[in-house]
Every structure is written in C-alpha cells, then in structure tokens.
Write a protein that holds these residues in place. Structure first.
Motif, mmCIF file in Angstrom:
data_model
loop_
_atom_site.group_PDB
_atom_site.id
_atom_site.type_symbol
_atom_site.label_atom_id
_atom_site.label_comp_id
_atom_site.label_asym_id
_atom_site.label_seq_id
_atom_site.Cartn_x
_atom_site.Cartn_y
_atom_site.Cartn_z
ATOM 1 N N CYS A 39 46.387 42.954 49.840
ATOM 2 C CA CYS A 39 46.791 43.790 48.704
ATOM 3 C C CYS A 39 47.672 43.047 47.706
ATOM 4 O O CYS A 39 48.052 43.614 46.671
ATOM 5 N N GLY A 40 48.059 41.818 48.025
ATOM 6 C CA GLY A 40 48.941 41.100 47.125
ATOM 7 C C GLY A 40 49.416 39.797 47.722
ATOM 8 O O GLY A 40 48.669 39.106 48.426
ATOM 9 N N VAL A 41 50.676 39.486 47.458
ATOM 10 C CA VAL A 41 51.235 38.210 47.897
ATOM 11 C C VAL A 41 52.705 38.411 48.235
ATOM 12 O O VAL A 41 53.369 39.291 47.676
ATOM 13 N N HIS A 42 53.227 37.607 49.172
ATOM 14 C CA HIS A 42 54.635 37.658 49.562
ATOM 15 C C HIS A 42 55.325 36.385 49.075
ATOM 16 O O HIS A 42 54.727 35.308 49.090
ATOM 17 N N ALA A 56 47.086 53.213 41.811
ATOM 18 C CA ALA A 56 46.451 52.784 40.561
ATOM 19 C C ALA A 56 45.557 51.565 40.751
ATOM 20 O O ALA A 56 44.947 51.088 39.793
ATOM 21 N N GLY A 57 45.488 51.056 41.988
ATOM 22 C CA GLY A 57 44.683 49.876 42.236
ATOM 23 C C GLY A 57 45.290 48.616 41.662
ATOM 24 O O GLY A 57 44.559 47.716 41.217
ATOM 25 N N VAL A 58 46.616 48.525 41.670
ATOM 26 C CA VAL A 58 47.314 47.368 41.101
ATOM 27 C C VAL A 58 47.813 46.478 42.239
ATOM 28 O O VAL A 58 48.524 46.954 43.131
ATOM 29 N N PRO A 59 47.489 45.195 42.244
ATOM 30 C CA PRO A 59 48.027 44.289 43.265
ATOM 31 C C PRO A 59 49.549 44.232 43.197
ATOM 32 O O PRO A 59 50.147 44.503 42.148
ATOM 33 N N VAL A 60 50.176 43.867 44.323
ATOM 34 C CA VAL A 60 51.641 43.867 44.404
ATOM 35 C C VAL A 60 52.126 42.556 45.010
ATOM 36 O O VAL A 60 51.645 42.129 46.067
ATOM 37 N N ALA A 117 50.042 30.823 40.973
ATOM 38 C CA ALA A 117 48.730 30.667 41.599
ATOM 39 C C ALA A 117 48.027 32.019 41.741
ATOM 40 O O ALA A 117 46.811 32.130 41.496
ATOM 41 N N PHE A 118 48.769 33.055 42.130
ATOM 42 C CA PHE A 118 48.183 34.390 42.278
ATOM 43 C C PHE A 118 47.702 34.907 40.929
ATOM 44 O O PHE A 118 46.600 35.453 40.818
ATOM 45 N N ASN A 119 48.512 34.723 39.894
ATOM 46 C CA ASN A 119 48.167 35.194 38.559
ATOM 47 C C ASN A 119 46.914 34.515 38.022
ATOM 48 O O ASN A 119 46.145 35.118 37.275
ATOM 49 N N ALA A 120 46.698 33.258 38.423
ATOM 50 C CA ALA A 120 45.559 32.498 37.903
ATOM 51 C C ALA A 120 44.268 32.742 38.669
ATOM 52 O O ALA A 120 43.195 32.323 38.216
ATOM 53 N N ASP A 121 44.347 33.400 39.812
ATOM 54 C CA ASP A 121 43.175 33.592 40.672
ATOM 55 C C ASP A 121 42.542 34.950 40.397
ATOM 56 O O ASP A 121 42.888 35.966 41.012
ATOM 57 N N ALA A 122 41.589 34.973 39.480
ATOM 58 C CA ALA A 122 40.966 36.238 39.062
ATOM 59 C C ALA A 122 40.286 36.945 40.225
ATOM 60 O O ALA A 122 40.353 38.177 40.353
ATOM 61 N N GLN A 129 41.239 40.681 41.725
ATOM 62 C CA GLN A 129 40.239 41.753 41.784
ATOM 63 C C GLN A 129 40.111 42.304 43.200
ATOM 64 O O GLN A 129 40.048 43.517 43.415
ATOM 65 N N ASN A 130 40.078 41.422 44.179
ATOM 66 C CA ASN A 130 39.992 41.865 45.579
ATOM 67 C C ASN A 130 41.232 42.638 45.991
ATOM 68 O O ASN A 130 41.145 43.653 46.698
ATOM 69 N N ALA A 131 42.400 42.159 45.558
ATOM 70 C CA ALA A 131 43.653 42.845 45.891
ATOM 71 C C ALA A 131 43.717 44.219 45.240
ATOM 72 O O ALA A 131 44.271 45.162 45.805
ATOM 73 N N SER A 132 43.144 44.346 44.059
ATOM 74 C CA SER A 132 43.116 45.635 43.381
ATOM 75 C C SER A 132 42.329 46.658 44.203
ATOM 76 O O SER A 132 42.778 47.795 44.410
ATOM 77 N N ARG A 133 41.164 46.257 44.690
ATOM 78 C CA ARG A 133 40.348 47.169 45.500
ATOM 79 C C ARG A 133 41.045 47.493 46.822
ATOM 80 O O ARG A 133 41.043 48.640 47.280
ATOM 81 N N ALA A 134 41.669 46.480 47.432
ATOM 82 C CA ALA A 134 42.355 46.695 48.717
ATOM 83 C C ALA A 134 43.562 47.612 48.546
ATOM 84 O O ALA A 134 43.857 48.440 49.421
ATOM 85 N N ALA A 135 44.260 47.490 47.415
ATOM 86 C CA ALA A 135 45.425 48.337 47.168
ATOM 87 C C ALA A 135 45.021 49.803 47.087
ATOM 88 O O ALA A 135 45.675 50.684 47.658
#
Length: 390
Positions: free
Chosen positions: A327-330, A307-311, A345-350, A354-360
């Motif tokens: 694709c996301g953050v650990h 679905a292109g959702v970061p994880v 910090a991840f939630n605040a970084d638009a 967006q980049n993680a969505s495309r990579a996912a």
C-alpha cells in the motif's frame, strides 16, 4: 441495545472527536439506541479564575461528574457505557459511578494517556518513557501537558487515581485498542491481556473520487512536533523538484511558514475544509505521514486508503503494520537523506504507485469499512454485557 457514550471533547476538534461522532452515527444507523454524556473543553474558557484553579484538582476526581453520571445512569438504564476521553472535566469518578450501578464499561484507548500526561510517549523530539520507567509524576518537571507544570501535576494525579489497586480501571470490562501492536504494548504496560481487544477506527462507506494524480505529495495533520512536520521539511530540502503540500494547523504553524520561505517547492495551505481535503487527496501522488511518536491509527491514513491513495509512513510504532508494503512505503524520518532517497524512488515509480493505489482501496474495503467495524463493536459490547450478567 441501549448504549451511553461518555466523552470529553477537545478544545480543537481532534481525530478522537471524529471517531466518537462516527461510531455514534454508525450505531444509530443500525437501529441501536445511543445516548451521549459529554463535556467540552471549549467551555473552560468561560470559567472564572477561581473555577479554573479548582479544575486542576477536580481532574483527579470530580464529584460533580460522579453525581451527574449517576443520575444519567438511573434515568437511561443503559446496557453498556462506552468511555473515550475523560480529561479534564469528567475525571476517573465516572468509572466509580458505573461500578456503583453495575453497568459494564468499555474503554477505547486512542492514545497513551493512561501512562503519559502528554498521551504521546514523546518529549523534546524523542520517544520518552520516563513516566513508566520512574514515576507518573516524572513529567511534572518538564511540564509535559500543555507546557504547564501545574496542569501536568493535575494529570499525573488523575493517572495515579486510575492506577490504584482495585481502582477505577478495575471496573472496565474491555479495553479497545486500535491495532495488534497496541494490544501488545498495553499488555506490556500492565493492562490485563484478556481485556484488550483490537478494533480499528473506520470511515463511513463512500465511493472514492476519480483519481487524477497531479505532481504533489501531501501532508495532512496537526502542525506539532510529534507529527514530524519539521523533519518532513528537513527531508524536502533534498527534494527540490517534488512539490509538497502541507495542510493543517497547530503550534508550529509560524515555524513551518518561516521554514518554507526557503523551500519554494513547498506550499502551506493552513486549515482546510472536508471538501478541500478530499480534493487534495484525490490529486496527490501519495500521502506522507512522518510521525515521530508511536501513532494510534491516524484517520488521514484511512481516508487515503478509502480514496485509493498510496501512503508513505514513518517506520515507528504501529504505522508499518497499518500500511502494508503493497500500500505504500516505510521510511525513517530522522534520517533525512535516506528518507528523501526512498521517497524520490517511490514517487518516480509509476507502476508501484498504481499498484499501491489499488492495494490501498482493497485494504480499506476489507479492514476499515463501516460494516466490518459495526460487527466488531457490537461483539465487544455483547462480551462486556455477558460478563456483567449475574
């Protein structure tokens, strides 16, 4: 190719059940002849007390399963047998039936059941390897399987049967593991490395819904200790301004609901339909997976990728390798303040989201598509058949 799938379905539909169904559909769609040899744990409830008691001992060796599978092998003459779960209605006797008829066996290792009655290497909120380091019967004292010492004893007896020298597992031609991390782990536990092959789970090919991220973070999963849902609530105590949606059911349902009474930014949605699941994913800023055990390959992560959702995932086991940094953050779920800071910090970084969505989405297309998975699965079957040929 004629393929016989052997599986013991779970009482509550699991990710493993979903994988079995998806692989069967995938094989049939490509013209393969697929047959099923199934048992279902939901049938146990209808058994008499005497038959339920007898089941404890048949878990280690079921003569009925052996006889029934022999008959099915004689009738179908399959090229290969693919085994998934055998607990508790099938038992290790199914391997003996395949060996007697000289049919090659492929076994998928969805979890750590071969070495742990609970299948998770997890007890009382922590990673546990007692059954590996001491005895397969170490878990009996703790009732690690379903909270029952009697049932844990039955599972431990089954595992002892499986691990006998030249025992049932010797007839397995290939063990499918879900990641390279699991291949290393199972080799260290004693399985022959040359028999361990990596094939991840997959999702049927679908076009993702239009992404319209809202303001919430999403958890989808079983409400159980090993899934880290209570640790997630500890983390969210430090995130009062970020909405969290929790979808799923499980033994901690009431505990989760009670805890969230004090967390107005958290909503518990309960069990949801597949359609609602897709809608929630499409609207999530990112999916969070706070597992405390060494997960296999959660299907919900693949759904997010598709679905292109970061994880955002726990840094335990294979998960950091499953979710690449782009694709996301650990995060470390046991360190609630540090985890909250990283997720904030991840939630605040638009731009990062967006980049993680495309990579996912790219990760899904290159690694977890049905076309890729079909080629891998057929190659594994062909290897097993070739080795069994005279």
């Amino acid at each position: 190719m004629r393929i016989l799938i052997v599986h013991n379905r779970y009482q509550l539909r699991s990710g493993e059940d979903a994988v079995v169904d998806a692989e069967c559909e995938l094989l049939r769609r490509h013209g393969q002849e697929v047959h099923l040899f199934l048992r279902d744990n939901r049938d146990i409830a209808a058994l008499s007390v005497a038959r339920k008691s007898a089941l404890l001992w048949r878990t280690a060796w079921s003569r009925q399963s052996y006889t029934d599978l022999l008959a099915e092998l004689d009738r179908l003459q399959p090229d290969v047998v693919h085994v998934h779960n055998i607990l508790p209605l099938l038992s290790p006797s199914i391997y003996a039936a395949c060996a007697r008829r000289r049919v090659p066996v492929v076994q998928t290792l969805h979890n750590f059941r071969l070495y742990c009655p609970a299948a998770t290497f997890f007890r009382n909120g922590h990673i546990c390897h007692a059954c590996v380091e001491t005895s397969l019967f170490a878990g009996v004292r703790h009732g690690c399987y379903r909270g029952s010492r009697a049932q844990t004893l039955a599972v431990a007896a089954m595992l002892r049967t499986l691990h006998k020298p030249a025992g049932p597992l010797a007839s397995v031609s290939r063990f499918i593991v879900l990641t390279h991390w699991h291949r290393q782990r199972f080799a260290a536990l004693g399985l022959p490395q040359e028999k361990l092959v990596v094939k991840p789970n997959f999702l049927p090919d679908t076009e993702p819904q239009q992404r319209t991220p809202a303001d919430y973070v999403l958890f989808i999963g079983r409400l159980a200790g090993e899934k880290g849902v209570l640790r997630l609530l500890d983390i969210w105590q430090h995130l009062p301004d970020i909405p969290l949606r929790i979808a799923g059911d499980g033994p901690l349902r009431e505990t989760v609901r009670t805890r969230t009474d004090e967390l107005p930014q958290v909503r518990v949605l309960g069990r949801i339909t597949p359609e609602r699941r897709a809608q929630l994913l499409a609207g999530a800023r990112f999916l969070v997976v706070p597992s405390l055990w060494q997960e296999g390959l959660p299907l919900v992560v693949l759904e997010a990728f598709a679905a292109g959702v970061p994880v955002a995932v726990s840094d335990l086991g294979a998960l950091p390798a499953v979710v690449p940094p782009d694709c996301g953050v650990h995060f470390t779920p046991l360190q609630s303040r540090a985890a909250a800071a990283k997720l904030r910090a991840f939630n605040a970084d638009a731009a990062a989201l967006q980049n993680a969505s495309r990579a996912a989405r790219r990760e899904y297309q290159t690694t977890y598509s049905s076309a890729t998975n079909y080629r891998m699965l057929i190659a594994i079957y062909e290897q097993a058949i070739a080795e069994a040929s005279p």
